[in-house]
Scaffold this active site. Structure first.
Site, PDB file in Angstrom:
ATOM      1  N   GLY A   1      35.898 -40.833  22.935  1.00  0.00           N
ATOM      2  CA  GLY A   1      35.919 -42.023  23.784  1.00  0.00           C
ATOM      3  C   GLY A   1      35.049 -43.170  23.309  1.00  0.00           C
ATOM      4  N   THR A   2      34.802 -43.264  21.991  1.00  0.00           N
ATOM      5  CA  THR A   2      33.978 -44.393  21.538  1.00  0.00           C
ATOM      6  C   THR A   2      34.735 -45.719  21.674  1.00  0.00           C
ATOM      7  OG1 THR A   2      34.632 -44.157  19.213  1.00  0.00           O
ATOM      8  CG2 THR A   2      32.658 -42.962  19.913  1.00  0.00           C
ATOM      9  N   ASN A   3      36.048 -45.668  21.561  1.00  0.00           N
ATOM     10  CA  ASN A   3      36.825 -46.899  21.772  1.00  0.00           C
ATOM     11  C   ASN A   3      36.811 -47.315  23.243  1.00  0.00           C
ATOM     12  OD1 ASN A   3      38.214 -48.059  19.269  1.00  0.00           O
ATOM     13  ND2 ASN A   3      38.517 -45.854  19.032  1.00  0.00           N
TER      14      ASN A   3
ATOM     15  N   ASN B   1      47.952 -49.581  21.431  1.00  0.00           N
ATOM     16  CA  ASN B   1      47.333 -48.412  20.800  1.00  0.00           C
ATOM     17  C   ASN B   1      46.444 -48.869  19.648  1.00  0.00           C
ATOM     18  OD1 ASN B   1      47.058 -45.573  20.031  1.00  0.00           O
ATOM     19  ND2 ASN B   1      48.453 -46.027  18.327  1.00  0.00           N
TER      20      ASN B   1
ATOM     21  N   HIS C   1      45.100 -47.621  16.001  1.00  0.00           N
ATOM     22  CA  HIS C   1      45.368 -46.609  14.971  1.00  0.00           C
ATOM     23  C   HIS C   1      44.406 -46.832  13.799  1.00  0.00           C
ATOM     24  CE1 HIS C   1      47.567 -43.612  12.731  1.00  0.00           C
ATOM     25  NE2 HIS C   1      47.469 -44.415  11.679  1.00  0.00           N
TER      26      HIS C   1
HETATM   27  C1  GAR Z   1      39.891 -43.221  16.694  1.00  0.00           C
HETATM   28  O1  GAR Z   1      39.577 -43.318  15.347  1.00  0.00           O
HETATM   29  C2  GAR Z   1      41.302 -43.728  16.942  1.00  0.00           C
HETATM   30  O2  GAR Z   1      41.652 -44.809  16.131  1.00  0.00           O
HETATM   31  C3  GAR Z   1      42.119 -42.519  16.582  1.00  0.00           C
HETATM   32  O3  GAR Z   1      41.379 -41.431  17.101  1.00  0.00           O
HETATM   33  C4  GAR Z   1      39.983 -41.755  17.125  1.00  0.00           C
HETATM   34  C5  GAR Z   1      39.468 -41.513  18.520  1.00  0.00           C
HETATM   35  O4  GAR Z   1      38.106 -41.821  18.645  1.00  0.00           O
HETATM   36  N1  GAR Z   1      43.444 -42.633  17.119  1.00  0.00           N
HETATM   37  C6  GAR Z   1      44.511 -42.161  16.490  1.00  0.00           C
HETATM   38  O5  GAR Z   1      44.458 -41.555  15.454  1.00  0.00           O
HETATM   39  C7  GAR Z   1      45.841 -42.445  17.187  1.00  0.00           C
HETATM   40  N2  GAR Z   1      46.941 -42.263  16.281  1.00  0.00           N
HETATM   41  P1  GAR Z   1      37.421 -42.103  20.063  1.00  0.00           P
HETATM   42  O6  GAR Z   1      37.890 -41.014  21.034  1.00  0.00           O
HETATM   43  O7  GAR Z   1      35.957 -41.992  19.776  1.00  0.00           O
HETATM   44  O8  GAR Z   1      37.823 -43.480  20.522  1.00  0.00           O
END
Ligand code: GAR
Length: 207
Positions: free
Chosen positions: A12-14, A108, A110
């Protein structure tokens, strides 16, 4: 006020980047009204709790088919009156019914420069592993509108990040998150909240 529903699967850093931009005033007129995870152990759920955001675990596994799963997602996001759904590290697939109903209202992030290192199986750390194996010198991140095929919708924003000598998939993932993802995902939301995006076929114009 733009009412945002965020879908997550892991750390969940995003999600945190979005919440931080709202808190520091860089993302005005936006509120995260709910967080939905497909994984009950996702740390992103803890972040939602810390920020008093109602959350739910809605997982494809709990439903007989994608249609039923879609119905549950539609019900949830409709109840929370969401204007925009943000897939912020959401590592599962959502169905066509849900996508069609929320056309151009699901985005989204990516972790590559689409159309490189994307599609089925390319999620999380994998795009970084493949980028290193291929030997590219530049990678990055993409925010796009969601369409039914994997990583296929109109591109909103991209940011390039240099691959460095000695990078591991983990070090590259960290740099792509810090230098690209946490910046362009909130920025795409800001543009949407200010009505600055016009979608013309598969081309997104910033007004
Ligand atoms: C992030 O790097 C995001 O871009 C990727 O998963 C990670 C989740 O990090 N998403 C994908 O690969 C989608 N195809 P987070 O949970 O710390 O945000």
């Amino acid at each position: 006020m733009l009412r945002i529903g965020v879908m997550v699967s892991g750390g969940g850093t995003n999600l945190q980047a979005i919440l931080d931009k709202i808190t520091d005033g860089n993302l005005k007129n936006c509120v995260v009204v709910t967080v939905v995870s497909n994984n009950k152990n996702a740390y992103a759920l803890e972040r939602a709790k810390q920020n008093d955001i109602p959350s739910a675990v809605i997982s494809r596994k709990a439903f007989a088919d994608t249609k039923e799963y879609d119905k549950a997602l539609i019900k949830h996001f409709t109840e929370f009156k969401c204007d925009l759904i943000v897939l912020a590290g959401f590592l599962s697939l959502i169905g066509e019914g849900f996508i069609k109903l929320f056309k151009n209202r699901i985005i989204n992030i990516h972790p590559s420069l689409i159309p490189s290192f994307c599609g089925k199986g390319y999620y999380g750390i994998v795009p970084h592993q493949k980028a290193l194996e291929y030997g590219v010198k530049v990678t990055g991140a993409t925010v796009h509108f969601v369409e039914p095929e994997y990583d296929s919708g109109p591109v909103i924003l991209q940011k390039a990040v240099a691959v460095e000598e000695g990078d591991t998939p983990e070090s590259l993932q960290k740099r792509v998150m810090e230098q690209a993802e946490w910046e362009i995902l909130p920025e795409a939301i800001r543009l949407i909240s200010n009505n600055r995006l016009k979608v013309d076929g598969r081309i997104v114009r910033i007004l």
